[in-house]
Write an enzyme that holds these catalytic residues in place. Structure first.
Site, PDB file in Angstrom:
ATOM      1  N   THR A  86     -16.846  25.486  30.799  1.00  0.00           N
ATOM      2  CA  THR A  86     -17.902  24.481  30.203  1.00  0.00           C
ATOM      3  C   THR A  86     -18.801  24.497  31.192  1.00  0.00           C
ATOM      4  O   THR A  86     -20.001  24.384  31.216  1.00  0.00           O
ATOM      5  CB  THR A  86     -17.560  23.400  29.355  1.00  0.00           C
ATOM      6  OG1 THR A  86     -16.677  23.743  28.337  1.00  0.00           O
ATOM      7  CG2 THR A  86     -18.761  22.874  28.913  1.00  0.00           C
ATOM      8  N   ASP A 141     -20.468  31.682  24.757  1.00  0.00           N
ATOM      9  CA  ASP A 141     -19.279  31.095  24.884  1.00  0.00           C
ATOM     10  C   ASP A 141     -17.886  31.523  24.209  1.00  0.00           C
ATOM     11  O   ASP A 141     -18.369  32.315  23.197  1.00  0.00           O
ATOM     12  CB  ASP A 141     -19.489  29.534  24.631  1.00  0.00           C
ATOM     13  CG  ASP A 141     -18.384  28.781  25.145  1.00  0.00           C
ATOM     14  OD1 ASP A 141     -17.503  29.126  26.067  1.00  0.00           O
ATOM     15  OD2 ASP A 141     -18.213  27.439  24.547  1.00  0.00           O
ATOM     16  N   GLU A 142     -16.833  31.534  24.704  1.00  0.00           N
ATOM     17  CA  GLU A 142     -15.608  32.065  24.147  1.00  0.00           C
ATOM     18  C   GLU A 142     -15.802  33.390  23.626  1.00  0.00           C
ATOM     19  O   GLU A 142     -15.444  33.666  22.441  1.00  0.00           O
ATOM     20  CB  GLU A 142     -15.267  30.915  22.779  1.00  0.00           C
ATOM     21  CG  GLU A 142     -14.982  29.578  23.476  1.00  0.00           C
ATOM     22  CD  GLU A 142     -13.745  29.312  24.036  1.00  0.00           C
ATOM     23  OE1 GLU A 142     -13.030  30.325  24.304  1.00  0.00           O
ATOM     24  OE2 GLU A 142     -13.269  28.326  24.346  1.00  0.00           O
ATOM     25  N   GLN A 157      -6.808  34.673  26.580  1.00  0.00           N
ATOM     26  CA  GLN A 157      -6.531  33.403  25.519  1.00  0.00           C
ATOM     27  C   GLN A 157      -7.257  34.147  24.205  1.00  0.00           C
ATOM     28  O   GLN A 157      -7.678  33.058  23.192  1.00  0.00           O
ATOM     29  CB  GLN A 157      -7.363  32.238  26.094  1.00  0.00           C
ATOM     30  CG  GLN A 157      -6.708  31.424  27.288  1.00  0.00           C
ATOM     31  CD  GLN A 157      -7.004  30.152  27.464  1.00  0.00           C
ATOM     32  OE1 GLN A 157      -7.045  29.167  26.552  1.00  0.00           O
ATOM     33  NE2 GLN A 157      -7.758  30.168  28.384  1.00  0.00           N
ATOM     34  N   ARG A 166      -1.481  24.729  28.425  1.00  0.00           N
ATOM     35  CA  ARG A 166      -1.775  23.405  27.972  1.00  0.00           C
ATOM     36  C   ARG A 166      -1.403  22.265  28.703  1.00  0.00           C
ATOM     37  O   ARG A 166      -1.579  21.136  28.742  1.00  0.00           O
ATOM     38  CB  ARG A 166      -1.444  23.098  26.633  1.00  0.00           C
ATOM     39  CG  ARG A 166      -1.797  24.115  25.425  1.00  0.00           C
ATOM     40  CD  ARG A 166      -3.502  24.309  25.645  1.00  0.00           C
ATOM     41  NE  ARG A 166      -3.669  25.570  26.480  1.00  0.00           N
ATOM     42  CZ  ARG A 166      -4.871  25.699  26.952  1.00  0.00           C
ATOM     43  NH1 ARG A 166      -5.781  24.855  26.705  1.00  0.00           N
ATOM     44  NH2 ARG A 166      -5.085  26.717  27.586  1.00  0.00           N
TER      45      ARG A 166
END
Length: 686
Positions: free
Chosen positions: A50, A240-241, A271, A641
């Site tokens: 980000t 994004d993503e 991911q 995570r």
């Protein structure tokens, strides 16, 4: 409206200078200050994705690109708002003219400007899922399609088929043949309904969520002047993503960027975990092929996890063939090696996690910073039971809670009614599963049924009203199927269209009352599936296979209880604990979550559970190489995570206890064998 666009002069406020070299690491800086042209930024987990995207927007503005010539596409409103806010903070002013938002919000904005071109009015309505379902239901009625007793797909399933068709650029025939083959004999009718649904939306001046993208693309493809306008306008496009984009979104980006080729996409191929909902992994993998000369930037410095956790993460993803090779490097100091925890069974796994969590809390780690991650909802059943027994607070962040899901409540309603024929809620729930019976019809049937409770052999089965969960005993099995007999007595009150289904319902209840079946909740649940509920799931839900799996795992979970009543008691306790959660409650709670729901989050301590072949990876996923690679990416997401401590847990045995049997011996997940032993500390609990 004129489609010419004039570049506006740069405002003085945006001439503020940012020291990019000081505020970014070397890899981030290279991506942020890249020259014009196509760029793929592979941003590893915890690497500041980000931040990189935000500074890229700021850099473009400082280079003289007007804010309204930049298009920033995200997947959530939260992400869009956060990035817009950060850019505003960096530059010292609010950027109202920057086009930033989700794909769907930008699509809606453009479609309102050009609605008339597509035959719509500017004030078109955007249908939510329930609205879309109602409109599809009306189309089925108008088409006079016979759905009674045919297992024709319900409106929710039809909506999912139409949605996937739009987002994957496939016809309904292709989708039905591939993913919904149990509806193959309805393919022609489904294709006809799709056309009728589209016509009905146009006639009612409404669009559904998928239209916001599909019609946006059609607008650009079919109208050259509008296409050229937006190709000129959006001089720089940032996404994004990107690994989560589907075929439709990928085509939109390619078409908008066709003039300037200044498209920067940011994501992490490792991911990409949403193929099941239409995400197209090929978009990110083939980006350099679609954009010859594209620069590829890798951001591999991880600020989240310890070196030991990153070593495991790098090993976990290494076996994937289809990927951009990278290695996360740590910015943090050394910590504990991740633990590979072998447990005897799921119960011991649950006890270990509960005990270790309390130890961590005593050592100063808040329960709020501890997460238990799993592949599927049912993997956490034993853990929920153990935490409840120990009165350790927990929250579940996996969408709809396991015990609140319709198929779980449906299947257990059969058990509840057999165990307690006075259960009005379960009776009405089951009645309304049948065709032609809604709320009022269920009320009438209950009145008829309940009136006969005290005057039939069923009265002997009704448990006393003053019992408690601790003292309730299983009632003696009746010598004849008393409940089924009482239900059969209501047959004349059943609507004609439900007559056949009611007869099947009565037959199912009769089988459930059989003494050998009645003593085992697991046997009862499996019989419910085999007696027709599986057909109901197929016609009602697009993800019926997952729902069947969850009922099977609930049956496996039920093997540990000595009676149906004991199972239902524990089931109720777990359900009530979840129902009592208060969003304003600031009590420390362990987080329980599916890995899909945990993507983008981070925790001090992470337990990944049920790492057994057939569970994680799931049995169906390993039937294809692509499926296994996506499961490995899911495992990678779970590992990354964790910030400080990571526990990889697997039980050797899954199933029941004692005389009820049902034990299943399991192999550790194949993903665990891919991690070198020197990277983990092995714990064997006995």
């Amino acid at each position: 409206m004129s489609l010419e666009y004039v570049i506006k002069p740069l405002t003085p406020e945006i001439r503020l200078s940012i020291d990019y070299a000081r505020e970014l690491n070397e890899q981030q800086l290279a991506a942020v200050t890249a020259p014009p042209g196509p760029a793929l930024v592979i941003a590893g987990a915890g690497s500041g994705k980000t931040r990189t995207l935000t500074y890229r927007v700021a850099y473009l503005l400082e280079q003289g690109i007007p804010a309204d010539r930049i298009l920033l596409l995200t997947f959530t409103n939260k992400a869009a708002g956060e990035m817009m806010h950060r850019v505003g903070d960096l530059l010292g002013q609010e950027l109202r003219s920057l086009w930033g938002g989700t794909f769907h919000s930008i699509g809606a904005r453009i479609l309102r400007l050009h609605a008339a071109t597509l035959g719509y009015q500017r004030d078109f309505t955007i249908l939510d899922r329930d609205d879309a379902k109602d409109l599809i239901k009306a189309c089925v009625t108008d088409a006079k399609i016979e759905t009674k007793g045919t297992h024709f797909p319900k409106p929710d399933v039809l909506n999912e088929i139409f949605s996937l068709a739009a987002n994957t650029h496939k016809s309904t025939d292709e989708l039905v043949a591939g993913s919904f083959s149990h509806f193959a004999h309805f393919a022609t009718q489904i294709a006809g309904l799709q056309k009728a649904y589209a016509a009905r939306k146009l006639a009612s001046n409404s669009m559904d969520f998928d239209d916001l993208l599909a019609l946006w693309l059609r607008l650009l493809q079919q109208h050259e002047d509008i296409r050229e306008h937006y190709q000129r306008r959006f001089q720089f496009i940032l996404v994004d993503e990107y690994q989560d984009t589907n075929k439709l979104q990928g085509d939109l980006i390619d078409l908008l960027a066709a003039r300037h080729h200044n498209v920067t996409v940011v994501g992490d191929d490792a991911q990409s975990i949403y193929a099941w909902r239409g995400a197209n992994f090929a978009n990110i993998l083939n980006f350099p092929k679609r954009y010859p000369g594209a620069k590829v930037f890798k951001i591999e410095t991880n600020y989240r996890s310890t070196p030991e956790i990153l070593n495991v993460a790098n090993a976990a993803i290494a076996a994937n063939v289809n990927q951009f090779a990278k290695a996360l490097t740590p910015a943090r100091k050394s910590g504990l090696k991740p633990a590979l925890v072998e447990c005897h069974d799921a119960g011991q796994q649950a006890m270990f996690i509960a005990q270790r969590a309390m130890e961590l809390r005593d050592e100063g780690t808040s329960l709020n910073h501890i997460a238990v991650l799993y592949r599927s909802h049912f993997h956490a059943l034993e853990l929920q039971l153990e935490l409840t027994r120990r009165q350790i607070p927990f929250s579940i962040t996996s969408g709809i809670r396991f015990f609140e899901q319709a198929h779980i409540k449906d299947s257990t309603a059969y058990l509840k009614l057999v165990a307690n024929p006075r259960d009005e809620v379960s009776f009405k729930r089951l009645a309304q599963l049948l065709p032609g019976i809604a709320g009022k019809g269920a009320d009438k049937l209950w009145a008829k049924f309940s009136a006969g409770l005290t005057s039939s052999p069923l009265a002997a089965m009704v448990p006393p009203t003053a019992t408690t969960p601790e003292t309730t005993a299983a009632p003696p099995a009746p010598s004849s199927p008393a409940l089924a007999t009482a239900l059969q007595a209501c047959a004349k009150s059943v609507p004609a269209k439900a007559a056949t289904a009611w007869a099947q319902f009565v037959a199912t209840i009769s089988q459930l009352e059989d003494p050998e079946v009645r003593q085992s909740a697991a046997k009862m649940l499996r019989l419910v599936m085999d007696a027709g509920y599986d057909d109901y799931l197929k016609e009602t839900y697009d993800n019926y296979e997952r729902r069947l799996d969850e009922i099977e795992q609930l049956a496996q979970f039920a093997l540990q209880f000595g009676s149906v009543e004991e199972f239902l008691t524990q089931f109720a306790l777990l359900t009530n604990v979840e129902a009592e959660e208060d969003p304003s409650d600031d009590t420390e709670k362990i987080k329980l979550s599916t890995i899909h729901q945990a993507k983008g989050l981070e925790f001090e301590v992470v337990f990944v559970i049920m790492l057994c072949d057939g569970l994680f990876p799931s049995g169906r996923s390993v039937e294809s190489a692509d499926g296994e690679e996506e499961e490995r990416r899911l495992f990678y997401v779970s590992v990354t995570r964790a910030k400080n401590e990571l526990y990889l847990c697997y039980p050797l045995i899954r199933g029941g206890f004692g005389s009820s049997g049902g034990d299943i011996y399991q192999s550790p997940s194949r993903f665990l064998s891919e991690i070198p032993k020197d990277l983990v500390q092995e714990w064997r609990l006995r």
